[in-house]
Design a protein around this motif. Sequence first.
Motif, short mmCIF file in Angstrom:
data_model
loop_
_atom_site.label_atom_id
_atom_site.label_comp_id
_atom_site.label_asym_id
_atom_site.label_seq_id
_atom_site.Cartn_x
_atom_site.Cartn_y
_atom_site.Cartn_z
N GLU A 1 0.95 -1.11 -0.10
CA GLU A 1 0.08 -0.04 -0.12
C GLU A 1 0.74 1.16 -0.21
N ILE A 2 0.41 2.24 -0.69
CA ILE A 2 1.25 3.62 -0.75
C ILE A 2 1.32 4.19 0.54
N GLY A 3 2.54 4.68 0.75
CA GLY A 3 3.00 5.17 1.98
C GLY A 3 4.31 5.96 1.66
N ILE A 4 5.11 6.46 2.76
CA ILE A 4 6.27 6.89 2.63
C ILE A 4 7.46 6.47 1.74
N LYS A 5 7.40 5.03 1.93
CA LYS A 5 8.50 4.32 0.92
C LYS A 5 8.08 4.40 -0.60
N LYS B 1 6.11 6.85 -1.82
CA LYS B 1 6.04 8.28 -2.18
C LYS B 1 7.75 8.64 -2.77
N SER B 2 8.63 8.13 -2.22
CA SER B 2 9.88 8.66 -2.48
C SER B 2 10.28 7.78 -3.79
N ARG B 3 9.67 7.05 -4.50
CA ARG B 3 9.98 6.31 -5.74
C ARG B 3 9.36 6.99 -6.84
N ARG C 1 15.42 13.44 -11.43
CA ARG C 1 15.42 12.21 -10.33
C ARG C 1 15.46 10.80 -10.94
N LYS C 2 16.16 9.92 -10.35
CA LYS C 2 16.16 8.55 -10.61
C LYS C 2 14.92 7.99 -10.24
N ALA C 3 13.85 8.14 -10.37
CA ALA C 3 12.45 7.87 -9.87
C ALA C 3 12.05 6.48 -10.61
N ASP C 4 11.55 5.53 -9.95
CA ASP C 4 10.93 4.45 -10.88
C ASP C 4 9.53 4.78 -11.42
N THR D 1 16.49 18.58 -1.89
CA THR D 1 16.59 18.44 -0.33
C THR D 1 15.80 17.39 0.14
N PHE D 2 14.54 17.21 -0.73
CA PHE D 2 13.58 16.20 -0.27
C PHE D 2 14.02 14.82 -0.79
N TYR D 3 14.53 14.77 -2.10
CA TYR D 3 14.92 13.46 -2.60
C TYR D 3 16.19 12.80 -2.77
N SER D 4 16.44 11.76 -2.43
CA SER D 4 17.65 11.35 -2.30
C SER D 4 18.24 10.70 -3.67
N ASP D 5 17.31 10.38 -4.48
CA ASP D 5 17.71 10.04 -5.80
C ASP D 5 18.06 11.24 -6.86
N TRP D 6 18.23 12.36 -6.41
CA TRP D 6 18.63 13.33 -7.34
C TRP D 6 19.79 13.17 -8.20
#
Length: 233
Positions: free
Chosen positions: A64-68, A70-72, A141-144, A97-102
């Motif tokens: 289920e969608i959540g913090i994990k 959302k970061s993707r 971002r390297k977002a999935d 600042t908000f996303y580590s996949d920058w």
Amino acid sequence: MIELKEVTKKFGKKKALDNVTTKINKGKITGLLGPNGSGKSTMLKLITDLNKPSSGKILIDGEEIGIKSKSRISYLPEIDHFYPWMKISDAKKFVKTFYSDWQEERYQELLQFLELEESMKIDKISKGMRAKAKLLLSFSRKADIVLLDEPLSGIDIFTREKIIETIIKDYRAGEQSIIITTHEIKEVENVMDEALFLKNGKIALQGEIENLKEEKNLSLVDLMREVYGNGKQ
């Protein structure tokens, strides 16, 4: 994979989505199609967890969608979502600042490709340039999962071509999922793998684009005319 299970979203008495159950395949470019008010933007906002379903569940890879999850996700809304006083460099710092996949190298490459400059101020550039700036920050971002809500809306043909080029430039087929809502069907038809047609908050048609066109012996635009008839949702 993104799954919606019996998802309904109400705004007052109106159902923006009505008991939708579907799967959106991983690693594809999927067109989320339909007239205004058919539920496209609502579905994207539910996937990002910006809005909550009135009932039902949304899963990403079985969770289920959540913090994990959302970061993707990298989400590009139709409306401008950066403060007008910002320069592009300020907006970059905000996202970074908000996303580590920058990906700084990707950002610098796209900055040049889209003919933008970090010193450009958001409220001083054209709508087309703002559209490119939003795309720059989404694709750095390297977002999935990348969700694009009307990225071609109201901009000139040359900017639209540049945006489409950006979408496919470093697309990771088989790994990255892109969902795009648009009215510019002819311009994106060749980059989309699958289509999901929404009508009155329900799924009217879904499948691989080439299969749908072959089964009906129709172009994607003619398929839309068949699904929506006189243009009503």
